[in-house]
Scaffold this active site. Sequence first.
Site, PDB file in Angstrom:
ATOM      1  N   PHE A 175      25.071   8.357  14.210  1.00 35.34           N
ATOM      2  CA  PHE A 175      26.279   9.071  14.621  1.00 35.34           C
ATOM      3  C   PHE A 175      26.111  10.586  14.605  1.00 35.34           C
ATOM      4  CE2 PHE A 175      26.961   9.489  10.082  1.00 35.34           C
ATOM      5  CZ  PHE A 175      27.714  10.641   9.937  1.00 35.34           C
ATOM      6  N   LYS A 176      25.154  11.084  13.864  1.00 37.27           N
ATOM      7  CA  LYS A 176      25.016  12.532  13.723  1.00 37.27           C
ATOM      8  C   LYS A 176      24.382  13.191  14.943  1.00 37.27           C
ATOM      9  CE  LYS A 176      25.104  12.147   8.752  1.00 37.27           C
ATOM     10  NZ  LYS A 176      24.449  12.358   7.448  1.00 37.27           N
ATOM     11  N   ASP A 177      23.957  12.389  15.917  1.00 38.25           N
ATOM     12  CA  ASP A 177      23.366  12.952  17.122  1.00 38.25           C
ATOM     13  C   ASP A 177      24.322  13.904  17.840  1.00 38.25           C
ATOM     14  OD1 ASP A 177      20.729  11.935  17.213  1.00 38.25           O
ATOM     15  OD2 ASP A 177      21.461   9.982  17.879  1.00 38.25           O
TER      16      ASP A 177
ATOM     17  N   ALA B 193      24.711  17.284  15.874  1.00 41.21           N
ATOM     18  CA  ALA B 193      23.451  18.029  15.863  1.00 41.21           C
ATOM     19  C   ALA B 193      23.136  18.604  17.240  1.00 41.21           C
ATOM     20  CB  ALA B 193      22.322  17.118  15.393  1.00 41.21           C
TER      21      ALA B 193
ATOM     22  N   THR C 128      20.924  12.670   8.900  1.00 39.11           N
ATOM     23  CA  THR C 128      21.118  14.061   9.309  1.00 39.11           C
ATOM     24  C   THR C 128      19.798  14.694   9.727  1.00 39.11           C
ATOM     25  OG1 THR C 128      23.047  14.385   7.885  1.00 39.11           O
ATOM     26  CG2 THR C 128      21.865  16.347   8.563  1.00 39.11           C
TER      27      THR C 128
END
Length: 434
Positions: free
Chosen positions: A106-108, A111, A141
């Site tokens: 999900f952090k794509d 970022a 992350t």
Amino acid sequence: MKYYSTNGKAPLASLEKAVVKGLAEDRGLYMPERIEKMPKAFFENMSNMSFQDIAYNVASNFFGEDVDEDALQDIVYDTLSFDCPVVKVTDNIYSLELFHGPTLAFKDVGARFMARLLGYFIGKSGKSGLVNVLVATSGDTGSAVANGFLGVEGIHVYVLYPKGKVSPIQECQFTTLGQNITAIEVDGVFDDCQALVKSAFMDDELNKHMKLTSANSINVARFLPQSFYYFNAYARMKEKLNGNKLVMCVPSGNFGNICSALFGHEMGLPIDRFIAANNANDVFYNYLQTGQYNPKPSVQTLANAMDVGDPSNFARIYDLYGKSHARISQLISGATYSDEQIAETMRQCYNETGYILDPHGACGYRALKEGLKEGEIGVFCETAHPAKFKEKVDAILGADIEIPARLRAFMDGEKQSVEMSKDFADFKQYLMHQ
């Protein structure tokens, strides 16, 4: 839009300063001075809009005063080259699959958005000199930031991760890249990595030596774009609700993801309530029960990306609701699960529905199974592809889940990392020689 510090002792900052600096001078986290409501027509029409169009409208609300309209649209559309579908698991529980980006986590979104926004401000300023991004990771992350910033001119990324406490596949995703990415293997836990990053920002000598910023969710450009998920989830669920209330359950570690959801709620997003699902690292859960926030050392669990004992974004949640335990606990409930309960949930869900949960999503799924009330429909965040935790998932399910080609490509690379103690003096000395 100006940004203030949660500690209240730093001057107001522009968006550019908040993004480039990451942390305020008083060690507080930046907060926007106001949160604008989205117009009623937006919510009425959003079910007919694409994920990209929804995200652009939300981004304009946050960043429209400070970023050129065309540039912001390019940033959003370039960031969201993939979808995040809502998938039915049971009659009243849905999975919001956030793992369809480049690193399958999900952090794509946060970022990639931050990399492009930081690049925009660097280009706009015309100032020379390398910007150094420090990021602590408990798992996803690091891979998202490393891949989001890979090859971005004028930026070097240092990923700090706890030795032996991320999955092998996660580790491959940020230790095999090279170029402008350096992996630093810290002999400690995630909280030690996070402490090194925060201490670096506060060290005057180090900051005179090099330009530093963070790509952890302490950075407003990392956590705010994650709100896009929740607007998209509501748009996809709108016609399925049939008068039922929507409950959003977020597996939580450093609390940046649920914090972004709460910002969406403040913008008018009609989610009735939230559940923060934890593993054995239950600091926030205990706060909800007692009103006392007592950080403690993190413990290692099956859901390693949530192994955080002092979640940074608690400060934002606390500030957002006027430091009121009553307001926070009225909107957010908590759940905490042992490794045994996580594994049990993964097996049960797989056997009953065929849906494969990763250990983090399992916390969210179980919290909904146990916490949904009559007249409610729940959506939990499935935050990473289960193949990122293949060894654990296979052992628990007695299965052999397929590894997507994108993950296999990382596994073929050669590990490159710098070993580091958890002593800040050692970390500072290393950076002073860069």
